[in-house]
Design a protein around this motif. Structure first.
Motif, PDB file in Angstrom:
ATOM      1  N   LEU A 528       0.832  -1.200   0.000  1.00 29.66           N
ATOM      2  CA  LEU A 528       0.000   0.000   0.000  1.00 29.66           C
ATOM      3  C   LEU A 528       0.870   1.255   0.000  1.00 29.66           C
ATOM      4  O   LEU A 528       1.947   1.279   0.614  1.00 29.66           O
ATOM      5  N   PRO A 529       0.413   2.301  -0.665  1.00 27.22           N
ATOM      6  CA  PRO A 529       1.220   3.530  -0.732  1.00 27.22           C
ATOM      7  C   PRO A 529       1.447   4.134   0.652  1.00 27.22           C
ATOM      8  O   PRO A 529       0.580   4.073   1.526  1.00 27.22           O
ATOM      9  N   ALA A 530       2.611   4.719   0.813  1.00 28.49           N
ATOM     10  CA  ALA A 530       2.916   5.410   2.070  1.00 28.49           C
ATOM     11  C   ALA A 530       1.993   6.612   2.229  1.00 28.49           C
ATOM     12  O   ALA A 530       1.598   7.253   1.243  1.00 28.49           O
ATOM     13  N   LEU A 531       1.650   6.913   3.459  1.00 30.65           N
ATOM     14  CA  LEU A 531       0.804   8.065   3.767  1.00 30.65           C
ATOM     15  C   LEU A 531       1.664   9.165   4.376  1.00 30.65           C
ATOM     16  O   LEU A 531       2.523   8.898   5.221  1.00 30.65           O
ATOM     17  N   PRO A 532       1.425  10.407   4.002  1.00 32.97           N
ATOM     18  CA  PRO A 532       2.183  11.502   4.617  1.00 32.97           C
ATOM     19  C   PRO A 532       1.746  11.711   6.051  1.00 32.97           C
ATOM     20  O   PRO A 532       0.636  11.334   6.447  1.00 32.97           O
ATOM     21  N   ASP A 533       2.630  12.291   6.826  1.00 30.20           N
ATOM     22  CA  ASP A 533       2.256  12.651   8.186  1.00 30.20           C
ATOM     23  C   ASP A 533       1.147  13.690   8.146  1.00 30.20           C
ATOM     24  O   ASP A 533       1.090  14.533   7.260  1.00 30.20           O
ATOM     25  N   GLY A 534       0.270  13.613   9.127  1.00 28.09           N
ATOM     26  CA  GLY A 534      -0.842  14.558   9.172  1.00 28.09           C
ATOM     27  C   GLY A 534      -1.931  14.010  10.054  1.00 28.09           C
ATOM     28  O   GLY A 534      -2.059  12.802  10.263  1.00 28.09           O
TER      29      GLY A 534
END
Length: 728
Positions: A528-534
């Motif tokens: 699965l694609p990495a998610l940005p911090d947030g």
């Protein structure tokens, strides 16, 4: 459903003359009235609707001494000029309420929330009310709370949002106390002598010179009262029958206020110290609550000692004096408890003596209320007084398959994960003190005795991150290894799913999910694609209950400003996920993790339901293609980014009767035909029926789980009100 307590009760208020008429206010979970005959707390705010969600906590409660049916309650969870406080007025002991909007904010869940009571009724002329606000000084109403005017003779400052944000960590304390110095009640003439206490933050901003002021003309003018210390908070101030006043000075605000701290008696002129706690290398005890009974040299005084953690002989917890403060002894630490394993330490920020029975002492703490009815004993027996109070913050729910030895898995803030085997009693199976927040829990559908759970540790405790059980939650074991970000990314918007025993996939917040097939001996990242911090960004996971190699993942976008949400399917146990391009083309609205929900039909492979906060989506082919239903719709106002009421926030599927048109009954929290509530569809989403009513709205409903043993039974969480089950 029963847990009992579970959250902070900052304040208790007795009616001064009606026996055992008692109210409790909580910081996030509503208010209650004690039913002495049934020995249970009766909830008073369950009729609050979804638009009242930010008013589920009460900052202050006041009672009319001359009319025991009249109750006042101020609400507002967080101090903000963008969401001002409310006053609720009842003439039937809280069964029904009239709402009045206040001209200042209220902060029931801010620091110093046990201070007060801030709202007081003049005992001689009960049409007059005073309120010590956090941000705008002292206020007065002369018409039983219908209209309010700032008492500008004391101070005229009204903090702006910048001043609010930059004082006391964004939670200003303001005016703390209003005390009517009178021995009479119901005379019809306004009480003339009034004292008020002002916190250091408002003293500085308003240009005041002192922290205590006195009026001898009903609040028209005020004069300075010199105090023995400056720069301290006055969390509680009480008046004895003989007119002697007992005043607590504590350095910090609480909950669990730190010292130094001193109790003084005050006769209107002289201050006499009675009990003090100084900081030491190892302790910083404060004094939170004070209560008195009687008068003269035999006045009984009790103190709640704050920031006093643990239970050991000699530790101050509840101090009592039966000679007006000359001598003191401890009646809280190392005393008999019912239940024996219970405890109350730390946040003892309010304490009360029953006006009709001085042996009956009640003290609050972070998990509810305790009471003793033999306070004169050397070692009084204390009992939990939480029957009816349900103040847990539920983070996730999961119902097991038919035939499991339990009915529900519950992950909640502050209390960890629990396994409910008897819905009428407090669960005995839990992760204990390993977790503070229980974040998510799931079971193996074909082997429900196998359960996995994730959670975060208590402050200072060992952080184990994730646990598993092979005996339906009777015992728990830490996984031998963890997701690489399992200990660093532990926000409440994390997720996990169990595909089968020993096979778990885990999505910490803002992380790529990883799976284990060997019960945590090793973990492998998915594709699965990495998610940005947030804030609010995570994959929501759900296992297909008919095919243990299938698992689904939903990326909600992380907020209204985020990217278009995406749905993914894995057919190889969580290693490889494929995105549904057709779902992406439907342009579901991006939202926070908690505004979306996913449910898999356990009776049919590949039958998936999803809500994005606004609409309902259904797939019959494991998420490859989707249909968007027209049933739910958000209610929009002027803000185009966020609706006034979300249209679809939680969905669950449960057992349907034999021969039903669709294999499961569907439950939804959302808006159908313009009406928000808990709705059910018995025909696959074609038609819907609301199954709650206006008296049972709980200021919002969160997580859902539908029963697979009992047709028509659904579990849901209220807004800071624990978990409910409804069979209909």
């Amino acid at each position: 459903m029963k847990y009992g307590g579970g959250g902070y009760v900052p304040g208790l208020v007795f009616h001064p003359t009606t026996p055992d008429l008692l109210y409790a206010r909580t910081d996030i979970g509503g208010s209650y009235r004690w039913d002495a005959a049934a020995a249970i707390w009766a909830p008073l705010t369950d009729g609050f609707g979804i638009r009242d969600s930010s008013h589920q906590g009460a900052e202050s409660i006041a009672l009319d001494p001359t009319d025991d049916r009249r109750v006042y309650m101020t609400t507002g969870v967080t101090v903000s000029l963008f969401d001002l406080g409310r006053l609720y007025i009842s003439t039937d002991r809280g069964d029904n309420w009239q709402r009045v909007d206040l001209p200042f904010p209220v902060g029931s869940n801010n620091r110093g929330r046990a201070i007060g009571e801030r709202l007081m009724v003049d005992p001689n002329n009960p049409a007059i009310l005073f309120y010590g606000s956090r941000t705008a000084g002292l206020w007065k109403s002369s018409d039983r709370g219908q209209n309010w005017q700032q008492v500008q003779s004391l101070a005229s400052l009204k903090m702006n949002q910048s001043q609010i944000d930059n004082n006391s960590g964004g939670t200003p304390i303001g005016v703390q106390q209003v005390i009517f110095d009178t021995a009479t009640s119901g005379s019809g003439s306004a009480t003339q002598t009034i004292y008020t206490a002002v916190a250091p933050d408002y003293v500085a901003l308003a240009g005041l010179s002192h922290s205590v002021y006195k009026s001898t003309d009903g609040g028209a003018t005020w004069t300075v009262v010199n105090t023995p210390v400056q720069g301290y908070h006055i969390p509680h101030w009480v008046r004895a029958q003989d007119g002697m006043m007992y005043v607590v000075f504590t350095k910090t605000t609480g909950p669990g206020a730190e010292g130094p701290a001193t109790l003084y008696k005050f006769d209107g002129t002289n201050w006499t110290p009675l009990k003090s706690y100084e900081k030491t290398e190892w302790t910083s005890f404060g004094i939170g609550g004070v209560a008195v009974s009687g008068s003269g040299s035999s006045t009984r005084i009790v103190l709640g000692i704050t920031n006093s953690w643990g239970d050991w002989e000699g530790k101050p917890t509840v101090q009592i004096s039966d000679d007006a403060g000359l001598n003191w002894r401890e009646i809280g630490s190392m005393t008999p408890r019912i239940p024996a394993t219970g405890s109350f330490t730390g946040w003892l920020d309010d304490i009360e003596i029953n006006p009709g029975n001085p042996e009956h002492v009640l003290v609050v703490h972070g998990g509810g209320v305790w009471e003793t009815k033999n306070a004169s004993a050397t070692k009084p027996t204390w009992s939990e007084m939480v029957n009816g109070i349900e103040e847990t913050a539920t983070l996730s729910l999961m119902a097991p398959p038919s035939g499991a030895s339990y009915s529900l898995l519950n992950s909640s803030g502050d209390i960890g994960a629990h396994v409910h085997t008897d819905l009428s009693t407090k669960p005995t199976r839990s992760t204990g003190h390993v977790f503070a927040n229980g974040i998510a829990t799931d079971m193996a559908w074909d082997t429900p005795s196998y359960i996995a759970t994730i959670g975060s540790a208590h402050w200072g405790g060992e952080n184990k991150g994730a646990l598993y059980s092979t005996d339906s939650g009777a015992t728990w074991t830490a996984f031998p290894s963890l997701h690489p970000k399992g200990l660093t990314n532990q926000a409440d918007f994390s997720s996990l799913a169990v595909l089968k025993a020993n096979h778990v996939i885990w999505a910490p917040n803002n992380s790529v999910p990883a799976y284990t097939t060997n019960n945590g001996a090793s973990w492998t990242n998915s594709n699965l694609p990495a998610l940005p911090d947030g804030w609010g960004r995570s994959y929501r996971l759900a296992a297909d209950r008919k095919n243990s190699n299938k698992v689904y993942a939903y990326d909600s976008g992380g907020g209204w400003w985020g990217p278009t949400p995406k749905f993914f399917t894995s057919t190889d146990g969580g290693s490889t996920f494929t995105v549904s391009s057709q779902f992406t083309s439907l342009t579901a609205r991006p939202e926070f993790f908690g505004s979306a929900s996913m449910a898999v039909n356990p009776y049919v492979e590949g039958d998936v339901w999803l809500v994005d906060g606004h609409s309902i989506y259904h797939s019959l082919d494991s998420g490859v293609t989707w249909t968007k239903l027209n049933a739910a719709a958000s209610v929009w106002g002027s803000n185009t980014n966020s609706p006034e009421v979300f249209g679809a926030t939680s969905i669950a599927l449960g057992k349907a009767p034999a021969g039903s048109a669709y294999s499961a009954w569907i439950y939804l929290v959302g808006v159908i035909d313009g009406v928000w509530g808990l709705h059910r569809s018995e025909d696959g989403g074609n038609t819907w029926t609301r199954i709650n009513d206006d008296k049972h709205q709980y200021a919002g409903m969160g997580n859902l789980a539908a029963d697979h043993n009992v047709v028509g039974r659904v579990f849901f969480s209220g807004n800071g009100r624990g978990i409910f089950s409804l069979t209909k």
